[in-house]
Design a protein around this motif. Structure first.
Motif, PDB file in Angstrom:
ATOM      1  N   ASN A   5       0.834  -1.213   0.000  1.00 18.27           N
ATOM      2  CA  ASN A   5       0.000   0.000   0.000  1.00 18.27           C
ATOM      3  C   ASN A   5       0.864   1.257   0.000  1.00 18.27           C
ATOM      4  OD1 ASN A   5      -2.398  -1.405  -0.052  1.00 18.27           O
ATOM      5  ND2 ASN A   5      -2.637  -1.417   2.176  1.00 18.27           N
ATOM      6  N   LYS A   6       1.938   1.238   0.765  1.00 15.74           N
ATOM      7  CA  LYS A   6       2.842   2.385   0.827  1.00 15.74           C
ATOM      8  C   LYS A   6       3.484   2.603  -0.551  1.00 15.74           C
ATOM      9  CE  LYS A   6       6.862   4.217   3.207  1.00 15.74           C
ATOM     10  NZ  LYS A   6       7.948   3.992   4.139  1.00 15.74           N
ATOM     11  N   TYR A   7       3.925   1.507  -1.163  1.00 12.99           N
ATOM     12  CA  TYR A   7       4.543   1.598  -2.479  1.00 12.99           C
ATOM     13  C   TYR A   7       3.537   2.126  -3.498  1.00 12.99           C
ATOM     14  CZ  TYR A   7       6.629   0.275  -6.919  1.00 12.99           C
ATOM     15  OH  TYR A   7       7.115   0.298  -8.197  1.00 12.99           O
ATOM     16  N   SER A   8       2.307   1.628  -3.476  1.00 15.26           N
ATOM     17  CA  SER A   8       1.274   2.063  -4.412  1.00 15.26           C
ATOM     18  C   SER A   8       0.952   3.540  -4.223  1.00 15.26           C
ATOM     19  CB  SER A   8      -0.002   1.244  -4.229  1.00 15.26           C
ATOM     20  OG  SER A   8       0.223  -0.084  -4.617  1.00 15.26           O
ATOM     21  N   LYS A   9       0.898   3.958  -2.954  1.00 16.46           N
ATOM     22  CA  LYS A   9       0.617   5.359  -2.648  1.00 16.46           C
ATOM     23  C   LYS A   9       1.741   6.251  -3.166  1.00 16.46           C
ATOM     24  CE  LYS A   9      -0.425   8.516   1.118  1.00 16.46           C
ATOM     25  NZ  LYS A   9      -0.530   8.707   2.549  1.00 16.46           N
ATOM     26  N   GLU A  10       2.988   5.857  -2.933  1.00 15.97           N
ATOM     27  CA  GLU A  10       4.140   6.628  -3.408  1.00 15.97           C
ATOM     28  C   GLU A  10       4.166   6.673  -4.940  1.00 15.97           C
ATOM     29  OE1 GLU A  10       7.597   4.887  -1.646  1.00 15.97           O
ATOM     30  OE2 GLU A  10       7.166   5.712   0.337  1.00 15.97           O
ATOM     31  N   GLN A  11       3.845   5.556  -5.558  1.00 14.31           N
ATOM     32  CA  GLN A  11       3.824   5.501  -7.024  1.00 14.31           C
ATOM     33  C   GLN A  11       2.737   6.424  -7.559  1.00 14.31           C
ATOM     34  OE1 GLN A  11       3.286   1.605  -8.691  1.00 14.31           O
ATOM     35  NE2 GLN A  11       3.502   2.330 -10.792  1.00 14.31           N
ATOM     36  N   ALA A  12       1.587   6.408  -6.931  1.00 15.52           N
ATOM     37  CA  ALA A  12       0.477   7.260  -7.363  1.00 15.52           C
ATOM     38  C   ALA A  12       0.848   8.732  -7.198  1.00 15.52           C
ATOM     39  CB  ALA A  12      -0.785   6.931  -6.577  1.00 15.52           C
ATOM     40  N   GLU A  13       1.492   9.062  -6.071  1.00 13.22           N
ATOM     41  CA  GLU A  13       1.919  10.448  -5.848  1.00 13.22           C
ATOM     42  C   GLU A  13       2.950  10.871  -6.890  1.00 13.22           C
ATOM     43  OE1 GLU A  13       3.264  10.440  -1.797  1.00 13.22           O
ATOM     44  OE2 GLU A  13       1.227  10.577  -0.994  1.00 13.22           O
ATOM     45  N   GLY A  14       3.865   9.969  -7.195  1.00  9.21           N
ATOM     46  CA  GLY A  14       4.881  10.257  -8.215  1.00  9.21           C
ATOM     47  C   GLY A  14       4.254  10.476  -9.585  1.00  9.21           C
ATOM     48  N   GLU A  15       3.311   9.625  -9.933  1.00  5.83           N
ATOM     49  CA  GLU A  15       2.622   9.770 -11.214  1.00  5.83           C
ATOM     50  C   GLU A  15       1.827  11.070 -11.267  1.00  5.83           C
ATOM     51  OE1 GLU A  15       0.350   6.203 -11.620  1.00  5.83           O
ATOM     52  OE2 GLU A  15       2.108   4.967 -12.086  1.00  5.83           O
ATOM     53  N   SER A  16       1.215  11.402 -10.150  1.00 10.67           N
ATOM     54  CA  SER A  16       0.440  12.642 -10.065  1.00 10.67           C
ATOM     55  C   SER A  16       1.354  13.857 -10.256  1.00 10.67           C
ATOM     56  CB  SER A  16      -0.269  12.727  -8.714  1.00 10.67           C
ATOM     57  OG  SER A  16      -0.955  13.945  -8.598  1.00 10.67           O
ATOM     58  N   GLU A  17       2.518  13.790  -9.666  1.00 12.78           N
ATOM     59  CA  GLU A  17       3.487  14.885  -9.804  1.00 12.78           C
ATOM     60  C   GLU A  17       3.966  15.003 -11.258  1.00 12.78           C
ATOM     61  OE1 GLU A  17       7.827  16.216  -7.999  1.00 12.78           O
ATOM     62  OE2 GLU A  17       6.579  14.813  -6.856  1.00 12.78           O
ATOM     63  N   ILE A  18       4.223  13.878 -11.878  1.00 11.82           N
ATOM     64  CA  ILE A  18       4.649  13.880 -13.290  1.00 11.82           C
ATOM     65  C   ILE A  18       3.549  14.469 -14.167  1.00 11.82           C
ATOM     66  CG2 ILE A  18       5.137  12.381 -15.270  1.00 11.82           C
ATOM     67  CD1 ILE A  18       6.630  10.526 -13.293  1.00 11.82           C
ATOM     68  N   LEU A  19       2.308  14.036 -13.928  1.00 10.87           N
ATOM     69  CA  LEU A  19       1.188  14.562 -14.707  1.00 10.87           C
ATOM     70  C   LEU A  19       1.019  16.066 -14.493  1.00 10.87           C
ATOM     71  CD1 LEU A  19      -1.474  11.721 -14.307  1.00 10.87           C
ATOM     72  CD2 LEU A  19      -0.188  12.338 -16.362  1.00 10.87           C
ATOM     73  N   SER A  20       1.244  16.509 -13.283  1.00  6.45           N
ATOM     74  CA  SER A  20       1.151  17.936 -12.975  1.00  6.45           C
ATOM     75  C   SER A  20       2.200  18.727 -13.756  1.00  6.45           C
ATOM     76  CB  SER A  20       1.330  18.156 -11.470  1.00  6.45           C
ATOM     77  OG  SER A  20       1.346  19.528 -11.183  1.00  6.45           O
ATOM     78  N   HIS A  21       3.423  18.207 -13.804  1.00  2.86           N
ATOM     79  CA  HIS A  21       4.487  18.869 -14.564  1.00  2.86           C
ATOM     80  C   HIS A  21       4.183  18.861 -16.065  1.00  2.86           C
ATOM     81  CE1 HIS A  21       7.176  19.710 -11.282  1.00  2.86           C
ATOM     82  NE2 HIS A  21       7.202  18.439 -10.888  1.00  2.86           N
ATOM     83  N   LEU A  22       3.647  17.761 -16.552  1.00  4.51           N
ATOM     84  CA  LEU A  22       3.280  17.679 -17.967  1.00  4.51           C
ATOM     85  C   LEU A  22       2.194  18.701 -18.303  1.00  4.51           C
ATOM     86  CD1 LEU A  22       3.248  13.821 -18.624  1.00  4.51           C
ATOM     87  CD2 LEU A  22       4.852  15.506 -19.545  1.00  4.51           C
ATOM     88  N   LYS A  23       1.214  18.811 -17.408  1.00  7.19           N
ATOM     89  CA  LYS A  23       0.135  19.777 -17.604  1.00  7.19           C
ATOM     90  C   LYS A  23       0.688  21.201 -17.643  1.00  7.19           C
ATOM     91  CE  LYS A  23      -4.192  21.403 -15.656  1.00  7.19           C
ATOM     92  NZ  LYS A  23      -5.093  21.389 -14.513  1.00  7.19           N
ATOM     93  N   GLU A  24       1.601  21.510 -16.733  1.00  8.97           N
ATOM     94  CA  GLU A  24       2.229  22.844 -16.725  1.00  8.97           C
ATOM     95  C   GLU A  24       2.979  23.088 -18.027  1.00  8.97           C
ATOM     96  OE1 GLU A  24       4.702  23.042 -13.250  1.00  8.97           O
ATOM     97  OE2 GLU A  24       2.997  22.954 -11.877  1.00  8.97           O
ATOM     98  N   GLY A  25       3.664  22.067 -18.520  1.00  5.12           N
ATOM     99  CA  GLY A  25       4.400  22.190 -19.773  1.00  5.12           C
ATOM    100  C   GLY A  25       3.469  22.444 -20.950  1.00  5.12           C
ATOM    101  N   VAL A  26       2.353  21.746 -20.970  1.00 11.38           N
ATOM    102  CA  VAL A  26       1.373  21.920 -22.042  1.00 11.38           C
ATOM    103  C   VAL A  26       0.770  23.324 -21.975  1.00 11.38           C
ATOM    104  CG1 VAL A  26      -0.908  21.176 -22.854  1.00 11.38           C
ATOM    105  CG2 VAL A  26       0.830  19.472 -22.308  1.00 11.38           C
ATOM    106  N   GLU A  27       0.451  23.792 -20.776  1.00 13.87           N
ATOM    107  CA  GLU A  27      -0.102  25.138 -20.606  1.00 13.87           C
ATOM    108  C   GLU A  27       0.911  26.194 -21.049  1.00 13.87           C
ATOM    109  OE1 GLU A  27      -1.230  25.213 -16.498  1.00 13.87           O
ATOM    110  OE2 GLU A  27      -3.074  24.087 -16.846  1.00 13.87           O
ATOM    111  N   PHE A  28       2.167  25.987 -20.710  1.00 15.82           N
ATOM    112  CA  PHE A  28       3.225  26.922 -21.103  1.00 15.82           C
ATOM    113  C   PHE A  28       3.359  26.959 -22.626  1.00 15.82           C
ATOM    114  CE2 PHE A  28       7.748  27.793 -22.031  1.00 15.82           C
ATOM    115  CZ  PHE A  28       7.848  29.060 -21.473  1.00 15.82           C
ATOM    116  N   GLU A  29       3.366  25.786 -23.237  1.00 15.79           N
ATOM    117  CA  GLU A  29       3.476  25.706 -24.695  1.00 15.79           C
ATOM    118  C   GLU A  29       2.270  26.361 -25.365  1.00 15.79           C
ATOM    119  OE1 GLU A  29       3.842  22.329 -28.165  1.00 15.79           O
ATOM    120  OE2 GLU A  29       4.521  21.840 -26.149  1.00 15.79           O
TER     121      GLU A  29
END
Length: 80
Positions: A5-29
């Motif tokens: 569960n801890k690993y899944s939670k950390e993975q989900a948080e990491g994926e969420s952070e990556i998606l957030s950065h991608l979204k910022e990049g798309v908005e910037f572009e």
């Protein structure tokens, strides 16, 4: 199970952070594209206005040359 569960939670948080950065990049572009299009529109408008002004200036020069020629001809005739 806790470790999983801890690993899944950390993975989900990491994926969420990556998606957030991608979204910022798309908005910037997207903002860059919008700014580029706005600049291109302003340039096109300025080019059109400058071409129109140049054409009017050329017409004025032609009229002034014609008028000068008439004045010189009148001067020549009156000087006889």
């Amino acid at each position: 199970m806790d470790l999983f569960n801890k690993y899944s939670k950390e993975q989900a948080e990491g994926e969420s952070e990556i998606l957030s950065h991608l979204k910022e990049g798309v908005e910037f572009e997207s903002q860059l594209t919008e700014n580029r299009n706005e600049l291109l529109f302003k340039l096109a408008t300025e080019i059109e206005e400058t071409e129109g002004n140049l054409e009017r200036a050329e017409q004025l020069v032609d009229k002034l040359k014609k008028h000068l020629k008439q004045l010189k001809e009148l001067q020549r005739v009156l000087s006889k």
